[in-house]
Design a protein around this motif. Structure first.
Motif, short mmCIF file in Angstrom:
data_model
loop_
_atom_site.label_atom_id
_atom_site.label_comp_id
_atom_site.label_asym_id
_atom_site.label_seq_id
_atom_site.Cartn_x
_atom_site.Cartn_y
_atom_site.Cartn_z
N GLU A 4 35.37 47.40 -56.34
CA GLU A 4 35.78 47.28 -57.74
C GLU A 4 36.55 48.54 -58.13
O GLU A 4 36.05 49.65 -57.96
CB GLU A 4 34.56 47.08 -58.63
CG GLU A 4 34.90 46.67 -60.05
CD GLU A 4 33.67 46.28 -60.85
OE1 GLU A 4 33.16 47.13 -61.60
OE2 GLU A 4 33.20 45.13 -60.69
N CYS A 5 37.75 48.35 -58.62
CA CYS A 5 38.57 49.51 -58.98
C CYS A 5 39.55 49.14 -60.10
O CYS A 5 39.72 47.96 -60.43
CB CYS A 5 39.32 50.05 -57.76
SG CYS A 5 40.07 48.78 -56.74
N LYS A 6 40.16 50.14 -60.62
CA LYS A 6 41.08 49.96 -61.75
C LYS A 6 42.52 49.92 -61.26
O LYS A 6 42.93 50.74 -60.42
CB LYS A 6 40.90 51.13 -62.73
CG LYS A 6 41.78 51.07 -63.96
CD LYS A 6 41.49 52.26 -64.85
CE LYS A 6 42.37 52.29 -66.08
NZ LYS A 6 42.09 53.46 -66.93
N VAL A 7 43.29 48.96 -61.77
CA VAL A 7 44.70 48.85 -61.41
C VAL A 7 45.50 49.80 -62.31
O VAL A 7 45.55 49.61 -63.53
CB VAL A 7 45.21 47.40 -61.57
CG1 VAL A 7 46.68 47.30 -61.19
CG2 VAL A 7 44.37 46.45 -60.72
N VAL A 8 46.10 50.81 -61.72
CA VAL A 8 46.79 51.83 -62.52
C VAL A 8 48.31 51.71 -62.42
O VAL A 8 49.03 52.35 -63.18
CB VAL A 8 46.36 53.25 -62.10
CG1 VAL A 8 44.87 53.45 -62.37
CG2 VAL A 8 46.67 53.52 -60.64
N ASP A 9 48.83 50.92 -61.48
CA ASP A 9 50.28 50.81 -61.34
C ASP A 9 50.63 49.55 -60.56
O ASP A 9 49.83 49.07 -59.76
CB ASP A 9 50.85 52.03 -60.62
CG ASP A 9 52.26 52.37 -61.09
OD1 ASP A 9 52.88 51.49 -61.73
OD2 ASP A 9 52.73 53.48 -60.83
N VAL A 10 51.80 49.02 -60.82
CA VAL A 10 52.34 47.87 -60.10
C VAL A 10 53.74 48.23 -59.63
O VAL A 10 54.57 48.66 -60.43
CB VAL A 10 52.40 46.61 -61.00
CG1 VAL A 10 53.02 45.45 -60.24
CG2 VAL A 10 51.03 46.24 -61.51
N HIS A 11 53.99 48.08 -58.35
CA HIS A 11 55.33 48.38 -57.84
C HIS A 11 56.33 47.40 -58.44
O HIS A 11 56.04 46.19 -58.55
CB HIS A 11 55.35 48.28 -56.31
CG HIS A 11 56.58 48.87 -55.70
ND1 HIS A 11 57.76 48.17 -55.59
CD2 HIS A 11 56.82 50.10 -55.17
CE1 HIS A 11 58.67 48.93 -55.03
NE2 HIS A 11 58.13 50.11 -54.76
N PRO A 12 57.52 47.85 -58.84
CA PRO A 12 58.47 46.94 -59.52
C PRO A 12 58.94 45.78 -58.65
O PRO A 12 59.23 44.70 -59.17
CB PRO A 12 59.63 47.87 -59.89
CG PRO A 12 59.49 49.06 -59.03
CD PRO A 12 58.02 49.23 -58.79
N ILE A 13 59.03 45.95 -57.33
CA ILE A 13 59.44 44.84 -56.47
C ILE A 13 58.21 44.00 -56.17
O ILE A 13 57.39 44.34 -55.32
CB ILE A 13 60.09 45.36 -55.17
CG1 ILE A 13 61.32 46.20 -55.50
CG2 ILE A 13 60.47 44.20 -54.26
CD1 ILE A 13 62.01 46.81 -54.30
#
Length: 475
Positions: free
Chosen positions: A283-292
């Motif tokens: 279980e972890c926190k999503v801190v970023d999403v790659h633009p592609i």
């Protein structure tokens, strides 16, 4: 309309309706890439004829939930092809391939005239004559005597796992069988705690190998382990075991549980080849999403199209695709999420089937709604930012690099009490897209994954015993 006999099928057969039993059903996994190749089954009709069926990955989600071993179905609108493949699980030279819009109708009242199983059993005395003959694979039946511990090897940068079992065939001869990777959890659920068993086992689709003058059997991608089935050969084996050594009837084991790991534990586990391929819940926190967030791939095998070309010939599918014309129908998810927990961060990669189930929409639909932009994630995807999410992941170790392994998401379990995409545990400080993620520690490996889509499910993984098991595996 009358039903067609399997014996009457040939290349180009049309308007055919088969009423057949699913004798065997399995997922074929490429042993070199660990990727799902297709869903396979052997069908048997009322005349005892059998035929091999292949369902490509793009149709597996549609048909796999509908099909069950030993059930009877009516099949129509399928293609019949002549197969020249090196390995065939049965002698029939024709194969049914699902494409277009095939139909499958379950028959609740099972006709007694349709056999349940059909095998081609090989004797130990026939092994030498069948060495290197792999066009048609064989089956064996016998008493499972014992098995070795798991053995590990590494070839070409990939880890392989195997066990060697000893079987007493129906004629009384003892043979060795090497079982690989995906079959080991099933085998280990059969063998009792003492490491010995008197289970009578049918092993399908194996071939003969030789080492130092000794012949043995080896499993293939089509091999299925079948304990306790009701056929005359199994009854004959049981009769030979004797009253003082009765067969061990093992109840079907409960689904294996997925061990729960913290991010520090996951990092530590990923440093050991023995843990590669195991599934862990973190279980972890999503801190970023790659633009592609997606890519364009072959419509059949979803191999990534090369950049800068108008057309692409797929060696695997033997077809040429006009990339520009096919663009609306070839978009596939490949999300690279930067996650963080306990001050440790990593990159998790989410591919087509997992992402489509989680977001409730295909990548192609979101691509069109998002203005056909590959390098700008749609809002439905960005909603995962700032959420604390439970992932089921496995990792792939690159032995030629000292950077972090690749973490592949095989499932995002549904939590009935939570609506993750609507903002559960939302943290507005995490609303950003880091275009520099490409230079992160795992990006060198992620580029290697862009050529193929990972279709993995935790059901074929072998959980580690190193962690406390809390989260049950979901079907």
């Amino acid at each position: 309309m009358e039903f067609t006999s399997i014996a009457d099928l040939t290349t180009g057969s049309t308007n055919c309706r088969l009423q057949c039993r699913v004798s065997r059903l399995w997922v074929a996994v490429n042993i070199n890439t660990d990727m799902v190749s297709h869903l396979d089954m052997i069908l048997v009709d009322s005349k005892g004829n059998d035929i091999w069926v292949q369902i490509p990955p793009l149709l597996m989600d549609t048909f796999q939930p509908l099909l069950r071993d030993q059930e009877v179905y009516i099949f129509s609108d399928f293609n019949v092809l002549f197969t020249s493949l090196t390995y065939r699980p049965i002698a029939n030279e024709y194969i049914i391939h699902f494409s277009g819009k095939p139909t499958v109708e379950h028959v609740p009242t099972v006709p007694l005239s349709i056999p349940t199983f059909k095998f081609t059993f090989m004797k130990a005395s026939e092994m030498k004559a069948n060495y290197k003959k792999t066009t048609v694979l064989s089956d064996i039946v016998g008493q499972l005597m014992d098995s070795t511990d798991r053995m590990f090897s590494c070839k070409g940068g990939r880890k392989s796992t195997r066990k060697v079992i000893r079987m007493k065939l129906i004629e009384g001869d003892e043979v060795k069988v090497v079982l690989w990777g995906r079959l080991l959890p099933k085998l280990e659920s059969i063998v009792n705690v003492a490491g010995e068993s008197t289970v009578v086992l049918v092993i399908s689709s194996i071939y003969v190998t030789e080492f130092n003058g000794e012949y043995s059997f080896s499993s293939s991608v089509s091999t299925v382990l079948l304990p306790y089935i009701d056929i005359p050969e199994v009854k004959a084996c049981h009769a030979g075991i004797g009253p003082n050594n009765p067969p061990v009837l093992v109840e079907a084991p409960p689904p294996p549980e997925i061990p729960v790991a913290t991010m520090p534990q996951l990092q530590e586990l990923s440093m050991d080849f023995k843990n590669e391929g195991n599934v862990y819940s973190v279980e972890c926190k999503v801190v970023d999403v790659h633009p592609i967030w997606c890519y364009m791939g072959c419509p059949t095998c979803v191999k990534k199209f090369p950049d800068g070309r108008d057309a692409f010939y797929c060696n695997k599918c033997k077809r040429t695709t006009n990339i520009k014309a096919a663009k609306p129908n070839t978009i596939r998810y490949r999300l690279r999420l930067r996650v963080q927990s306990e001050s440790i961060s990593a990159t998790f990669v989410v591919f087509e089937q997992v992402a489509e189930r989680f977001f409730g929409a295909s990548a192609d639909n979101l691509f069109q709604l998002n203005g056909n932009q590959i390098d700008v994630p749609p809002q439905q995807v960005l909603k995962i930012l700032g959420n604390t999410v439970k992932f089921h992941v496995k990792f792939k170790i690159n032995m030629y690099s000292s950077t972090q392994p690749d973490f592949i998401v095989v499932q995002i379990p549904e939590d009935p009490a939570a609506d993750t995409t609507s903002g559960l545990h939302k943290d507005s400080s995490s609303q950003s897209i880091n275009s520099g993620l490409e230079t992160s520690g795992t990006s060198s490996h992620l580029s290697d994954l862009s050529d193929e889509v990972q279709h993995d499910t935790p059901s074929n993984a072998t959980p580690s015993n190193a962690l406390t098991r809390k989260q049950p595996m979901l079907p």
